[in-house]
Each structure stands twice: as structure tokens, then as C-alpha cells.
Design a protein around this motif. Structure first.
Motif, PDB file in Angstrom:
ATOM      1  N   ASP A 107      33.101  39.040  42.400  1.00 54.55           N
ATOM      2  CA  ASP A 107      32.828  40.625  42.433  1.00 54.55           C
ATOM      3  C   ASP A 107      32.426  40.905  40.887  1.00 54.55           C
ATOM      4  O   ASP A 107      32.900  40.446  39.988  1.00 54.55           O
ATOM      5  N   GLY A 114      30.676  44.747  38.517  1.00 49.11           N
ATOM      6  CA  GLY A 114      30.110  46.128  38.687  1.00 49.11           C
ATOM      7  C   GLY A 114      30.460  46.794  37.129  1.00 49.11           C
ATOM      8  O   GLY A 114      31.360  46.087  36.344  1.00 49.11           O
ATOM      9  N   GLU A 160      33.569  49.705  40.261  1.00 46.48           N
ATOM     10  CA  GLU A 160      32.407  50.075  41.126  1.00 46.48           C
ATOM     11  C   GLU A 160      31.821  48.772  41.404  1.00 46.48           C
ATOM     12  O   GLU A 160      30.838  48.391  40.834  1.00 46.48           O
ATOM     13  N   GLY A 161      32.788  47.817  42.074  1.00 46.65           N
ATOM     14  CA  GLY A 161      32.250  46.574  42.333  1.00 46.65           C
ATOM     15  C   GLY A 161      31.377  46.547  43.625  1.00 46.65           C
ATOM     16  O   GLY A 161      31.215  47.434  44.265  1.00 46.65           O
ATOM     17  N   ARG A 162      31.066  45.434  44.079  1.00 42.08           N
ATOM     18  CA  ARG A 162      30.406  45.233  45.325  1.00 42.08           C
ATOM     19  C   ARG A 162      31.779  45.216  46.526  1.00 42.08           C
ATOM     20  O   ARG A 162      31.402  45.596  47.438  1.00 42.08           O
ATOM     21  N   LYS A 163      32.876  44.513  46.059  1.00 40.72           N
ATOM     22  CA  LYS A 163      33.790  44.477  47.009  1.00 40.72           C
ATOM     23  C   LYS A 163      35.102  45.611  46.728  1.00 40.72           C
ATOM     24  O   LYS A 163      35.598  46.114  47.621  1.00 40.72           O
ATOM     25  N   LYS A 176      36.611  48.817  44.856  1.00 37.60           N
ATOM     26  CA  LYS A 176      36.233  50.216  44.203  1.00 37.60           C
ATOM     27  C   LYS A 176      37.296  50.751  43.936  1.00 37.60           C
ATOM     28  O   LYS A 176      38.619  50.749  44.764  1.00 37.60           O
ATOM     29  N   GLU A 207      36.286  37.870  52.537  1.00 39.70           N
ATOM     30  CA  GLU A 207      34.761  38.200  51.652  1.00 39.70           C
ATOM     31  C   GLU A 207      34.693  37.233  50.645  1.00 39.70           C
ATOM     32  O   GLU A 207      34.630  37.342  49.365  1.00 39.70           O
ATOM     33  N   ALA A 233      29.192  37.518  44.578  1.00 35.74           N
ATOM     34  CA  ALA A 233      28.752  38.619  44.778  1.00 35.74           C
ATOM     35  C   ALA A 233      27.380  38.666  44.020  1.00 35.74           C
ATOM     36  O   ALA A 233      26.158  39.471  43.971  1.00 35.74           O
TER      37      ALA A 233
END
Ligand code: MN
Length: 195
Positions: A106, A108, A137-140, A142, A178, A182
């Protein structure tokens, strides 16, 4: 950039043998970034890294992060990594330091939320004091996460805990469910196979 803080990183590695970045380039992102790298080394773990003053402050988290505020995840500090490491994905040869497969699980931007008595605290200072809070504010991942030191000395240890905010979700299990990169969408096996 805190270049001296990369000495330990560089001394541990033979850059003629590992594909990891040597960390010779000075770095700074437009907005500070975090990265969580899944590292299938002798023991599988997740490396949580936060950009602070041009380097990546790093902790190894054996179980990986959780989205459940009730979970406390052990986080063991490791050496600062160069900013270039944030998009490193590949295979560290067996026998080299950290030998195994690395995935960008992950990443961001993040915001520093650490404060004391209502005043913002710079993240480098927060790390030194043993308590920080960031908004990811990651893809996975938050939302808010707190990292707090509970043991100092040779066995220095911290805990990573999800803040109980709108992004908290006790029903998710991102580490298990998941598993892909990322950055490239690959599994750890696909990265390992690509060498
Ligand atoms: Mn690692």
C-alpha cells in the motif's frame, strides 16, 4: 535531507548484489508519502515507512496493519530507508540482508496529525518522543493511525493502532483479503517468479 541517517541502511547492504536502491539521490515528495511493503523474508512481515525529512522512517510489523481500532499491532523500528525505496518491488537475493521478496502492498500521501496541548508537533520530533498520529490516504488503508512506543532500549517496540474514525472497519481484513501490490497488481508469488 538527513543523509547520515542512511548510513546504517547502506552499511547493511552490498549494492553489487541487491537490486535495492543505494539511496544516493536526495529526496522529497510534493506531499509526504507512506508505504507499506510486504516482505517475504525469513519471517513474513510488513514494513511501514513514513517520509520524514527526506528519508523513510521504518517499522517492521509482523502481523501487518489492521483496520480494526481494537487491534494493537507490534511494530519494531528498523533503520531509515532512502525515499527511493518507496517504489521498490523485487527480489533481494538469498543470503543478502533481508533476502526475500518485497511488494509495495500500500502507498499514498499522509498528513501528520500529531499534536501536544493543541500544538502541532513535527513528525521527526514525534518519532523521537515515541508517539505520532497520521492520516493515511492509501489505496487500501485510509484514516488515522497512531504509533506509540511502549518499550525502549535494545528491544525498542511500538504499537500501531487504527484510530476509531469513519475509516475504521472491524469487518475488513486487508492483510488477508487484499494481497496484491498497490503498484503493479501482482501477488508476492508473481513478483518472486519475475525475479
Ligand atoms: Mn523488511
Amino acid at each position: 535531507m538527513n543523509r547520515d541517517s542512511l548510513k546504517e541502511y547502506q552499511e547493511k547492504r552490498d549494492f553489487g548484489r541487491t537490486p535495492e536502491p543505494a539511496g544516493k539521490k536526495a529526496g522529497a515528495s510534493p506531499a509526504p508519502i507512506f508505504v507499506i511493503q510486504k516482505h517475504a523474508a525469513s519471517h513474513l512481515h510488513y514494513d511501514f515507512r513514513l517520509e520524514v525529512d527526506g528519508v523513510l522512517k521504518s517499522w517492521a510489523i509482523p502481523k501487518g496493519p489492521s483496520t480494526n481500532p481494537k487491534d494493537k499491532r507490534l511494530a519494531v523500528p528498523t533503520e531509515d530507508h532512502p525515499l527511493e525505496y518507496a517504489d521498490f518491488e523485487g527480489v533481494i537475493p538469498a543470503g543478502e540482508y533481508g533476502g526475500g521478496t518485497v511488494m509495495v502492498w500500500d502507498t499514498g500521501p499522509y498528513r501528520n496529525l500529531t499534536e501536544k496541548n493543541g500544538a502541532a508537533i513535527h513528525l521527526a520530533e514525534a518519532v523521537a518522543h515515541g508517539h505520532l498520529k497520521v492520516w493515511l490516504e492509501g489505496r487500501k488503508l485510509k484514516g488515522g493511525y497512531a504509533l506509540t512506543r511502549f518499550r525502549t532500549g535494545k528491544d525498542e517496540s511500538w504499537l500501531l493502532v487504527k484510530a476509531d474514525d469513519a475509516e475504521a472497519d472491524a469487518t475488513r481484513n486487508p492483510v488477508a483479503d487484499e494481497p496484491r501490490s498497490a503498484l503493479t497488481g501482482r501477488t508476492i508469488e508473481e513478483i518472486a517468479a519475475a525475479g
